[in-house]
Motif scaffolding. Structure first.
Motif, PDB file in Angstrom:
ATOM      1  N   SER A  68       4.011  -5.353  -2.038  1.00 26.87           N
ATOM      2  CA  SER A  68       5.158  -4.846  -1.804  1.00 26.87           C
ATOM      3  C   SER A  68       4.778  -3.200  -1.891  1.00 26.87           C
ATOM      4  O   SER A  68       4.064  -2.615  -2.415  1.00 26.87           O
ATOM      5  N   SER A  69       5.778  -2.485  -1.052  1.00 27.80           N
ATOM      6  CA  SER A  69       5.794  -1.076  -1.037  1.00 27.80           C
ATOM      7  C   SER A  69       7.094  -0.435  -0.861  1.00 27.80           C
ATOM      8  O   SER A  69       7.432   0.719  -0.645  1.00 27.80           O
ATOM      9  N   ASN A  70       7.992  -1.145  -1.229  1.00 26.35           N
ATOM     10  CA  ASN A  70       9.732  -0.683  -1.158  1.00 26.35           C
ATOM     11  C   ASN A  70       9.916  -0.094  -2.397  1.00 26.35           C
ATOM     12  O   ASN A  70      10.793  -0.572  -3.251  1.00 26.35           O
ATOM     13  N   PHE A  71       9.310   1.310  -2.662  1.00 26.84           N
ATOM     14  CA  PHE A  71       9.602   1.976  -3.848  1.00 26.84           C
ATOM     15  C   PHE A  71       9.254   3.382  -3.688  1.00 26.84           C
ATOM     16  O   PHE A  71       8.640   3.685  -2.451  1.00 26.84           O
ATOM     17  N   ASP A  72       9.819   4.176  -4.331  1.00 29.66           N
ATOM     18  CA  ASP A  72       9.212   5.827  -4.212  1.00 29.66           C
ATOM     19  C   ASP A  72       7.741   5.960  -3.939  1.00 29.66           C
ATOM     20  O   ASP A  72       7.198   5.640  -4.525  1.00 29.66           O
ATOM     21  N   SER A  73       7.762   6.571  -2.756  1.00 28.14           N
ATOM     22  CA  SER A  73       6.378   6.882  -2.049  1.00 28.14           C
ATOM     23  C   SER A  73       5.751   5.595  -1.466  1.00 28.14           C
ATOM     24  O   SER A  73       4.252   5.991  -1.220  1.00 28.14           O
ATOM     25  N   GLY A  74       6.071   4.553  -1.536  1.00 30.03           N
ATOM     26  CA  GLY A  74       5.561   3.215  -1.342  1.00 30.03           C
ATOM     27  C   GLY A  74       5.100   3.321   0.433  1.00 30.03           C
ATOM     28  O   GLY A  74       6.070   3.903   1.093  1.00 30.03           O
ATOM     29  N   ALA A  75       4.046   2.918   0.756  1.00 32.40           N
ATOM     30  CA  ALA A  75       3.523   3.188   2.115  1.00 32.40           C
ATOM     31  C   ALA A  75       2.340   2.129   2.360  1.00 32.40           C
ATOM     32  O   ALA A  75       1.470   2.424   1.681  1.00 32.40           O
ATOM     33  N   ILE A  76       2.580   1.099   3.094  1.00 27.29           N
ATOM     34  CA  ILE A  76       1.493   0.423   3.662  1.00 27.29           C
ATOM     35  C   ILE A  76       1.996  -0.441   4.709  1.00 27.29           C
ATOM     36  O   ILE A  76       3.404  -1.039   4.750  1.00 27.29           O
ATOM     37  N   GLU A  77       1.218  -1.163   5.561  1.00 30.03           N
ATOM     38  CA  GLU A  77       1.502  -2.116   6.586  1.00 30.03           C
ATOM     39  C   GLU A  77       0.671  -3.336   6.025  1.00 30.03           C
ATOM     40  O   GLU A  77      -0.626  -3.223   5.976  1.00 30.03           O
ATOM     41  N   VAL A  78       1.146  -4.327   5.894  1.00 28.78           N
ATOM     42  CA  VAL A  78       0.670  -5.619   5.409  1.00 28.78           C
ATOM     43  C   VAL A  78       0.260  -6.507   6.625  1.00 28.78           C
ATOM     44  O   VAL A  78       1.206  -6.816   7.377  1.00 28.78           O
ATOM     45  N   VAL A  79      -1.085  -6.840   7.058  1.00 25.22           N
ATOM     46  CA  VAL A  79      -1.370  -7.536   8.141  1.00 25.22           C
ATOM     47  C   VAL A  79      -1.714  -8.889   7.912  1.00 25.22           C
ATOM     48  O   VAL A  79      -0.978  -9.752   8.334  1.00 25.22           O
ATOM     49  N   SER A  80      -2.176  -9.102   6.489  1.00 24.82           N
ATOM     50  CA  SER A  80      -2.414 -10.501   6.171  1.00 24.82           C
ATOM     51  C   SER A  80      -2.761 -10.522   4.649  1.00 24.82           C
ATOM     52  O   SER A  80      -3.631  -9.492   4.263  1.00 24.82           O
ATOM     53  N   VAL A  81      -2.142 -11.479   3.833  1.00 26.26           N
ATOM     54  CA  VAL A  81      -2.474 -11.716   2.365  1.00 26.26           C
ATOM     55  C   VAL A  81      -2.690 -12.973   2.109  1.00 26.26           C
ATOM     56  O   VAL A  81      -2.365 -13.543   1.196  1.00 26.26           O
ATOM     57  N   ASP A  82      -3.318 -13.830   3.006  1.00 25.91           N
ATOM     58  CA  ASP A  82      -3.393 -15.239   2.899  1.00 25.91           C
ATOM     59  C   ASP A  82      -4.634 -15.528   1.943  1.00 25.91           C
ATOM     60  O   ASP A  82      -4.483 -16.417   1.123  1.00 25.91           O
ATOM     61  N   ARG A  83      -5.557 -14.552   1.668  1.00 23.61           N
ATOM     62  CA  ARG A  83      -6.694 -14.907   0.881  1.00 23.61           C
ATOM     63  C   ARG A  83      -6.863 -13.794   0.100  1.00 23.61           C
ATOM     64  O   ARG A  83      -7.029 -12.634   0.688  1.00 23.61           O
TER      65      ARG A  83
END
Length: 184
Positions: free
Chosen positions: A4-19
């Protein structure tokens, strides 16, 4: 596992977190500029549920960062409590991708480009400067996401005095500059 990145200064795009050993991420473009002129370098996110797992996080678009020449030799930072940060030695730049390999000791771990400087701390710094008899705070306008853009003036202008400008936090990824200014 969750990122997750929904917080102050959070920033990322998640493509896959399957493994855990093949987490795919993308650096998110800063707000206000999209397309070829997009500025991207900063990341800050939380991994939850990864304690004891050998994480391998691949930033697929690291070569598109504003300063890709900064990746060789770079080490990602991580924290379990958001106060004490450490460098992740398993950080490598390979074939245009930033790879971070880390086995977290706890279920909740934060990763960032550099140690974040929160907006609340920024406001505290401005309040401290405003209360000083040697400084004043003026508003210059607003950022692209609507936050106040302020200037702190230290001292008073006068004959023979040369102004010195110190710019900090011009881009979200430059949190180290605000730590510097706090020290100044």
């Amino acid at each position: 596992m969750r990122i997750s990145s929904n917080f102050d200064s959070g920033a990322i795009e998640v493509v896959s977190v399957d493994r855990a050993d093949d987490i795919r991420l993308r650096l998110r473009a800063d707000q206000g500029i999209e397309g070829d002129g997009a500025f991207r370098q900063w990341f800050h996110f939380r991994v939850h549920g990864g304690a004891g797992a050998a994480l391998r996080m691949v930033f697929e678009n690291a070569s598109e960062a504003a300063y890709p020449d900064g990746w060789p030799g770079y080490r990602c930072v991580a924290s379990y409590d958001r106060r004490n940060w450490f460098r992740v030695s398993g950080t490598h730049y390979v074939d245009g991708q930033l790879v971070v390999e880390h086995t977290p000791e706890r279920d909740s771990v934060y990763y960032a480009y550099f140690e974040p400087y929160s907006h609340e701390r920024h406001l505290d710094l401005l309040g401290w400067a405003e209360m000083s008899p040697y400084a004043s705070v003026s508003n210059l306008g607003a950022t692209v996401d609507g936050r106040d853009l302020d200037v702190v003036t230290v001292g008073r202008p006068g004959p023979g005095k040369q102004p010195v400008w110190i710019t900090a936090r011009q881009h979200p990824g430059e949190s180290m500059a605000e730590w510097f200014v706090e020290g100044v």
